[in-house]
Design a protein around this motif. Sequence first.
Motif, PDB file in Angstrom:
ATOM      1  N   ALA A 137       0.822  -1.202   0.000  1.00 17.79           N
ATOM      2  CA  ALA A 137       0.000   0.000   0.000  1.00 17.79           C
ATOM      3  C   ALA A 137       0.860   1.257   0.000  1.00 17.79           C
ATOM      4  CB  ALA A 137      -0.926  -0.003   1.205  1.00 17.79           C
ATOM      5  N   ALA A 141       0.442   2.806  -3.926  1.00 13.31           N
ATOM      6  CA  ALA A 141      -0.850   3.482  -3.814  1.00 13.31           C
ATOM      7  C   ALA A 141      -0.821   4.871  -4.434  1.00 13.31           C
ATOM      8  CB  ALA A 141      -1.266   3.573  -2.356  1.00 13.31           C
ATOM      9  N   CYS A 144      -5.204   6.835  -0.667  1.00 11.57           N
ATOM     10  CA  CYS A 144      -5.573   5.886   0.392  1.00 11.57           C
ATOM     11  C   CYS A 144      -6.739   6.421   1.213  1.00 11.57           C
ATOM     12  CB  CYS A 144      -4.392   5.637   1.336  1.00 11.57           C
ATOM     13  SG  CYS A 144      -3.001   4.755   0.636  1.00 11.57           S
ATOM     14  N   PHE A 172      -7.141   1.523  -1.272  1.00  9.80           N
ATOM     15  CA  PHE A 172      -6.335   2.440  -2.077  1.00  9.80           C
ATOM     16  C   PHE A 172      -6.462   2.036  -3.537  1.00  9.80           C
ATOM     17  CE2 PHE A 172      -3.661  -1.056  -0.741  1.00  9.80           C
ATOM     18  CZ  PHE A 172      -2.895  -1.390  -1.874  1.00  9.80           C
ATOM     19  N   SER A 174      -4.383   1.750  -7.311  1.00  6.61           N
ATOM     20  CA  SER A 174      -3.061   1.618  -7.929  1.00  6.61           C
ATOM     21  C   SER A 174      -3.280   1.237  -9.381  1.00  6.61           C
ATOM     22  CB  SER A 174      -2.226   0.552  -7.210  1.00  6.61           C
ATOM     23  OG  SER A 174      -0.955   0.412  -7.809  1.00  6.61           O
ATOM     24  N   PHE A 193      -4.708  -9.190   0.349  1.00  4.37           N
ATOM     25  CA  PHE A 193      -5.167  -8.096  -0.486  1.00  4.37           C
ATOM     26  C   PHE A 193      -6.212  -8.606  -1.470  1.00  4.37           C
ATOM     27  CE2 PHE A 193      -1.181  -6.356   1.004  1.00  4.37           C
ATOM     28  CZ  PHE A 193      -1.448  -5.008   1.143  1.00  4.37           C
ATOM     29  N   SER A 195      -8.732  -7.120  -4.839  1.00  7.95           N
ATOM     30  CA  SER A 195      -8.727  -6.010  -5.788  1.00  7.95           C
ATOM     31  C   SER A 195      -9.891  -6.129  -6.766  1.00  7.95           C
ATOM     32  CB  SER A 195      -7.404  -5.976  -6.562  1.00  7.95           C
ATOM     33  OG  SER A 195      -7.242  -7.156  -7.334  1.00  7.95           O
TER      34      SER A 195
END
Length: 373
Positions: A137, A141, A144, A172, A174, A193, A195
């Motif tokens: 992160a 990132a 955030c 966050f 990315s 994590f 996503s």
Amino acid sequence: MCAPTRGESTEKSGLEVLRGLEDEDILIPALVCKRWHRIVRDPGFLCRLRAFHRAPPVLGFFHNSPDFPNFVAIQGMSGIRIAAAVRDLRMDGAGGMWWFVDCRHGRALLRSRDWADLLVWDPITSHRSFIAVPDQAREGAFDCNAAVLRPSGATGCGGDCRSSPFNVVLVFTSGSCAIACMYSSATRAWGEFVSILTPSLQCEVTEEPGALVGDELYWLLGESSILEFRLNDQRLTLVERPLEKFSVYKRNIRVVKSECGSGLGLAAVKNFSLHLWAREADHHDTAKWVLCREIELNTLLELPLTLPRVGSIPVWISGLGEDGNVVFLRTTVGMFIFWPKTMEFKMVTNNVLIKTVYPYANFYLPQVVPTGL
């Protein structure tokens, strides 16, 4: 006003007598009466008090400033004590200061300037938990945000309410992905994590606090989406926020629990009007956004219609209570706390420079440690 009469339940008497009392009203009898002292010091007393009152009162709000974080007390001596305690929040080293990110379930969440560290702080007990943000992160990132909350389903206290476990959810973006992970105080570790692809590379998680609705956390994402984190299975999904309906509000919009039900809602301001939206399913079981209420604020709050400068925003949503039951509105004359259900309001400060506030709601029971009992 000393001890309950003989034959009465200690729990019932303590709760009924303490209903609506200020800190000093609790302290005085506890200092002079052994039985009151035992009631207030009982580890389960705060839990029973919370169950009795249901919703904790909003004691005030935190906000970030260029010099140091602040707390604006709204009611009682408890808020004044928290305002004094927040001045002790200092970091060692170059950064020198914590920044507020979220407040929920009696705790405040703060971050270091570079998002390398998080601090979970209990303003009542002053207990602090420091958490290092994962390297993924920190390094990848673009933006955030984070939230603090009780673990899903943990409605009981199990003894000492203030030592109960907590979770922190970090989100966050990315590249073209939104990413999230959850920290558990029980394991003292971050989870995996997860996503999801975002609609475009320009999508970013807004810096305003998210909203907890049932077992889901929500943050505004870009101009046309809402990011949903499901706590039960730790998954991310996207909720559509149509531009044709909501672009008129620009960034003067917040995600909130719907006033019309228990689902997802949005609170937004256009000029001097507060609009409360709800996401509801139609007869085809298709979700759509419905405008529930429109509240004219200029006559209610007696706001001047002439703006101090061209292009200024007359009313800005600065913060929302945990359950969406209160709204903090920054105006050209100061900050108001507003209760949409009762249409009551109160000016809490004449500071017109505060952009975002973090309302803090809790029951404040002082640590009563008299001698000689």
